[in-house]
Design a protein around this motif. Structure first.
Motif, short mmCIF file in Angstrom:
data_model
loop_
_atom_site.label_atom_id
_atom_site.label_comp_id
_atom_site.label_asym_id
_atom_site.label_seq_id
_atom_site.Cartn_x
_atom_site.Cartn_y
_atom_site.Cartn_z
N ILE B 67 -7.71 8.72 -8.86
CA ILE B 67 -6.81 7.56 -8.79
C ILE B 67 -5.48 8.00 -8.16
O ILE B 67 -4.96 7.36 -7.25
CB ILE B 67 -6.59 6.96 -10.19
N ILE B 70 -6.04 8.51 -4.46
CA ILE B 70 -6.15 7.30 -3.64
C ILE B 70 -4.76 6.79 -3.27
O ILE B 70 -4.50 6.42 -2.12
CB ILE B 70 -6.97 6.22 -4.38
N VAL B 71 -3.85 6.80 -4.25
CA VAL B 71 -2.50 6.30 -3.98
C VAL B 71 -1.76 7.24 -3.02
O VAL B 71 -1.06 6.79 -2.11
CB VAL B 71 -1.72 6.11 -5.30
N VAL B 74 -3.05 6.66 0.57
CA VAL B 74 -2.54 5.49 1.28
C VAL B 74 -1.12 5.74 1.76
O VAL B 74 -0.75 5.35 2.87
CB VAL B 74 -2.67 4.19 0.44
N SER B 75 -0.32 6.46 0.96
CA SER B 75 1.05 6.71 1.43
C SER B 75 1.05 7.70 2.58
O SER B 75 1.83 7.56 3.54
CB SER B 75 1.94 7.18 0.28
N THR B 77 -1.35 7.97 4.73
CA THR B 77 -1.83 7.20 5.88
C THR B 77 -0.69 6.41 6.51
O THR B 77 -0.56 6.37 7.74
CB THR B 77 -2.95 6.23 5.44
N ALA B 78 0.15 5.80 5.66
CA ALA B 78 1.28 5.03 6.19
C ALA B 78 2.21 5.93 6.99
O ALA B 78 2.66 5.57 8.08
CB ALA B 78 2.04 4.37 5.04
N LEU B 79 2.47 7.14 6.46
CA LEU B 79 3.35 8.07 7.17
C LEU B 79 2.71 8.49 8.49
O LEU B 79 3.37 8.52 9.54
CB LEU B 79 3.62 9.29 6.28
N LEU B 81 0.53 6.87 10.29
CA LEU B 81 0.54 5.76 11.24
C LEU B 81 1.91 5.61 11.88
O LEU B 81 2.02 5.35 13.08
CB LEU B 81 0.13 4.46 10.53
N THR B 82 2.97 5.78 11.08
CA THR B 82 4.32 5.68 11.65
C THR B 82 4.54 6.79 12.67
O THR B 82 5.11 6.55 13.74
CB THR B 82 5.36 5.77 10.53
N ILE C 64 -6.51 -0.77 -3.07
CA ILE C 64 -5.85 0.07 -2.07
C ILE C 64 -6.78 0.40 -0.91
O ILE C 64 -6.50 0.07 0.24
CB ILE C 64 -5.31 1.36 -2.71
N LEU C 68 -5.06 -2.56 0.97
CA LEU C 68 -3.76 -2.15 1.52
C LEU C 68 -3.91 -1.25 2.74
O LEU C 68 -3.21 -1.43 3.75
CB LEU C 68 -2.97 -1.42 0.42
N THR C 69 -4.85 -0.26 2.68
CA THR C 69 -5.03 0.63 3.84
C THR C 69 -5.43 -0.19 5.06
O THR C 69 -4.93 0.05 6.17
CB THR C 69 -6.10 1.69 3.52
N LEU C 72 -2.40 -1.88 6.48
CA LEU C 72 -1.55 -0.91 7.18
C LEU C 72 -2.13 -0.59 8.56
O LEU C 72 -1.41 -0.56 9.57
CB LEU C 72 -1.47 0.39 6.36
N LEU C 168 4.91 9.86 -3.28
CA LEU C 168 5.01 8.49 -2.74
C LEU C 168 6.40 8.24 -2.16
O LEU C 168 6.56 7.70 -1.07
CB LEU C 168 4.78 7.49 -3.87
N ALA C 171 6.90 10.08 1.05
CA ALA C 171 6.23 9.42 2.18
C ALA C 171 7.10 8.27 2.69
O ALA C 171 7.27 8.09 3.90
CB ALA C 171 4.86 8.91 1.75
N VAL C 175 8.78 7.73 6.38
CA VAL C 175 8.61 6.54 7.21
C VAL C 175 9.97 5.97 7.59
O VAL C 175 10.22 5.61 8.74
CB VAL C 175 7.75 5.49 6.48
N PHE C 224 -1.37 2.26 -11.86
CA PHE C 224 -1.71 2.39 -10.44
C PHE C 224 -2.34 1.12 -9.91
O PHE C 224 -1.97 0.60 -8.86
CB PHE C 224 -2.65 3.58 -10.23
N GLN C 225 -3.31 0.61 -10.67
CA GLN C 225 -3.98 -0.62 -10.24
C GLN C 225 -3.00 -1.78 -10.25
O GLN C 225 -2.97 -2.59 -9.31
CB GLN C 225 -5.17 -0.91 -11.17
N LEU C 305 4.74 0.88 -2.09
CA LEU C 305 3.63 0.54 -1.19
C LEU C 305 4.00 -0.63 -0.29
O LEU C 305 3.70 -0.63 0.91
CB LEU C 305 2.36 0.23 -2.01
N LEU C 308 6.27 0.66 2.32
CA LEU C 308 5.51 1.40 3.33
C LEU C 308 4.88 0.45 4.33
O LEU C 308 4.80 0.73 5.52
CB LEU C 308 4.42 2.25 2.66
#
Lengths: 158, 102, 321, 99
Positions: B67, B70-71, B74-75, B77-79, B81-82, C64, C68-69, C72, C168, C171, C175, C224-225, C305, C308
């Motif tokens: 878990i 996964i979080v 995603v962060s 991935t965002a970085l 992509l930027t 996510i 969300l992915t 993005l 997080l 990140a 960005v 998280f969820q 998130l 982001l």
């Protein structure tokens, strides 16, 4: 916005919370702030609604029956080896007032037999119909009438 | 072989697919997708192996790690992509410069 | 026995589906299709988590990995296209593949060897390995919650979660410091149907997030969820053009962003002083402390998130308005 | 098995048939608009039947309410998303298929 409709929305959100948590009384420690926050944001996002609640009771069975028929209709056409469809794009002039009633109409239409709303312009709904030979026009007019009653407005006349 | 082993083998497939695509493809968006597929494969491996507890509940520690993962994924991935957008805004191309082409 | 058969068929199909989608996602020439396939892959992954008795992971993945992915990636692709339309017409497609190069041949030999090795190791693992599940079960009583995954996340291995919240934040800082990407075109108004959907859904999403937070103490769910659901609400609001332009730089957002990690750090320091161990929650207060940690973590995760997703568009807003 | 169980089984089966028909439509229909018809309408009915099937087995009223809430949200999201996909296709100049 009237106090009564704020109260009704508050009751609705509390009901949703009660459903989600199986009526656990200990959950209200989180539930009360959550409902309050949801209510504040809801009022900010949707300042007014003029749904006529008793009309809702008439609309629901109509909608359920018609959407069931919609599913049966499209399932039949999909499975039929000849695939009897004659699609067409069609512009329907809306007589409903702009805003919520028009959006409600657009969403309803997509679940009813043979019609799919493809664009909502000012006072016009582009509808994609699965079978242009059918009587979809009468259906759209009937739906529009019912949506007008549901929102307590009348249709514009041209 | 058990269900856990089946999913663990699937995860090996995912990791290999992701690794191959990561190396072979030049486009950065595809590389990001490949890393994400690899990541999913590794998560699947962790959770699949955590299920080898017979009839008891699976081991919750790998679940918690996944878990978190996964979080974090995603962060990241965002970085990524930027960074990709920044690079392509500078060079006009979302691919890493290829030495053979120069 | 028959149900066993059905289960095996289902799991095999799911596994093959995952492999096929991953392959198509990484091999199909159109990047838009690749992203759609990746979202479908995420949804199948969520099913796989359910099959592996990991509903907590399934919930996180559904919000996510599949949601969300994908959002993005789609936004990034759209921005990439608007960069590349200025140059050549390649747009979202890649350059022609240049045939199979020597390195690739090597890879095609080495990779199957690695995969076979890994597979062999996995098959040689014993079918029964309780791992830490018994340790968690024996100490669950003292954790303050009855959902073992939440107990691990916020109590037994709380430092993992603390570091994760900081990752997080890092990140997002990355960005932000990368700044603008491309000038946004004049924003066209969002379709009315999307706007209405958002206006109706956001309060329900808030209730759902709060529910997930509450239920995480004794059933699948948790910060998280819940945070991802809040982020989804934020993304919807951003999509209909409710940009917190000035507010982005403002103090409130930044406070929410650091609220989670800060609370964690404070509790870490306090437990260090009192219990002489990092994040060792005293059993009699553990339940309440976990709820506090989870609430703040949920708010921070949701805000981070969503921020982001908004990404580095901050600077372009400034430059062009 | 009681009568209720048989009813549940029948409804679940009928729901599955609708999902199947929706998927058949997705594969057979010629363009994005007709496919949206199949997916939105058939899946909505399929889900509705399954919700009713599960609701008559539910142990509490809150469970029934939860199921109905799920159906309502899927209906709202399904109709809206079908509209948005069709709108997007129309704006990109995807012509509806004609015989």
């Amino acid at each position: 916005m009237s106090g009564l409709s704020i109260l009704l929305r508050g009751i609705l959100f509390s009901l949703i919370w009660w459903l989600l948590t199986d009526g656990d009384t200990a959950s209200w420690w989180i539930g009360v702030p959550a409902v309050a926050l949801a209510l504040i944001i809801n009022i900010a996002l949707l300042p007014s609604s003029n749904l006529v609640w008793h009309e809702f009771l008439i609309f629901v069975p109509f909608f359920l029956l018609r959407s069931l028929l919609g599913g049966v209709d499209v399932a039949r056409r999909a499975i039929d080896p000849r695939m009897p469809i004659a699609p067409a794009l069609f512009e329907y002039p809306l007589r409903l007032p702009a805003g919520m009633p028009q959006v409600f109409m657009a969403n309803t239409v997509s679940l009813l037999p043979g019609t799919l709303s493809a664009e909502l312009c000012t006072n016009c709904l582009k509808v994609h119909v699965l079978d242009s030979r059918g009587g979809f026009l009468a259906e759209l007019e009937a739906v529009e009438q019912r949506v007008a009653r549901l929102f307590g407005t009348s249709l514009k006349t041209f | 072989m058990s269900i856990a082993h089946l999913y663990a083998l699937v995860s090996v497939g995912l990791i290999s697919l992701g690794l191959y695509a990561l190396i072979v493809h030049a486009h950065l968006l595809r590389k990001i997708l490949a890393i994400n597929v690899m990541g999913s494969g590794i998560f699947l491996l962790l959770v699949a192996l955590a299920q080898r507890t017979g009839t008891a509940l699976p081991d919750p520690v790998p679940h918690a790690m996944v878990i978190t993962g996964i979080v974090v994924a995603v962060s990241a991935t965002a970085l990524a992509l930027t960074l990709m957008l920044k690079l392509s805004a500078q060079t006009g191309c979302a691919e890493l410069p290829d030495k053979e082409d120069e | 026995m028959e149900t066993m058969m059905v289960a095996w068929m289902l799991d095999s199909l799911l596994g093959l589906g995952l492999l096929w989608l991953a392959w198509r996602c990484l091999a199909c020439p159109n990047l838009f299709k690749a992203i759609v396939l990746f979202v479908a892959f995420g949804l199948l992954m969520a099913l796989a988590w359910v099959r592996l008795e990991a509903p907590d992971v399934a919930l996180a993945e559904a919000a996510i990995g599949a949601g969300l992915t994908g959002a993005l990636l789609m936004v990034a692709l759209a921005q990439l296209q608007s960069i590349e339309t200025n140059g050549d017409a390649a747009g979202a497609t890649e350059k022609e593949e240049r045939g199979i190069r020597p390195l690739q041949w090597l890879l095609l030999i080495v990779l199957p060897l690695i995969a076979t090795g890994l597979g062999y190791i996995i098959l040689s693992f014993p079918p029964d390995a309780p791992g830490l599940s018994t340790a968690v079960a024996t100490h669950l009583e003292a954790s303050g919650v009855s959902n073992p995954v939440t107990a691990v996340l916020l109590n037994f291995r709380g430092y993992d979660t603390l570091l994760e919240l900081i990752v997080l934040l890092l990140a997002l800082l990355g960005v932000w410091s990368l700044g603008g990407t491309v000038p946004q075109q004049a924003a066209t108004p969002a379709p009315l149907v999307l706007e209405t959907l958002t206006r109706l859904l956001v309060p329900v999403l808030i209730l759902t997030a709060a529910y997930l937070l509450w239920v995480g103490a004794h059933a699948p769910g948790g910060a998280f969820q819940a945070g991802s659901v809040l982020a989804a609400a934020g993304v919807l609001l951003l999509l209909i053009g409710r940009h917190p332009r000035a507010a982005l730089m403002a103090l409130p957002l930044r406070l929410i962003l650091v609220l989670g990690p800060a609370t964690f750090l404070v509790i870490a320091v306090v437990t260090m002083l009192i219990e002489d161990a990092l994040l060792k929650l005293p059993p009699e207060h553990a339940g309440k402390l976990i709820l506090l940690l989870e609430t703040t973590a949920m708010l921070s995760i949701g805000a981070t998130l969503a921020a982001l997703f908004l990404g580095g568009r901050r600077h372009t807003d400034k430059e062009h308005s | 098995m009681t009568l209720i169980d048989y009813l549940t089984a029948a409804l679940l089966l009928a729901g599955a048939i609708f999902f199947f028909a929706g998927t058949v439509g997705l594969l057979r229909f010629p363009d994005v608009y007709t496919r949206l018809h199949a997916l939105t309408k058939a899946d909505n009915v399929g889900l509705g039947l399954m919700v009713v099937a599960l609701a008559i087995q539910a142990e509490s009223w809150t469970a029934v309410g939860k199921l109905l809430l799920i159906w309502l949200l899927v209906m709202l999201a399904g109709a809206s998303v079908a509209h948005l996909v069709a709108r997007g296709a129309l704006r990109r100049g995807v012509r509806p298929w004609k015989q």
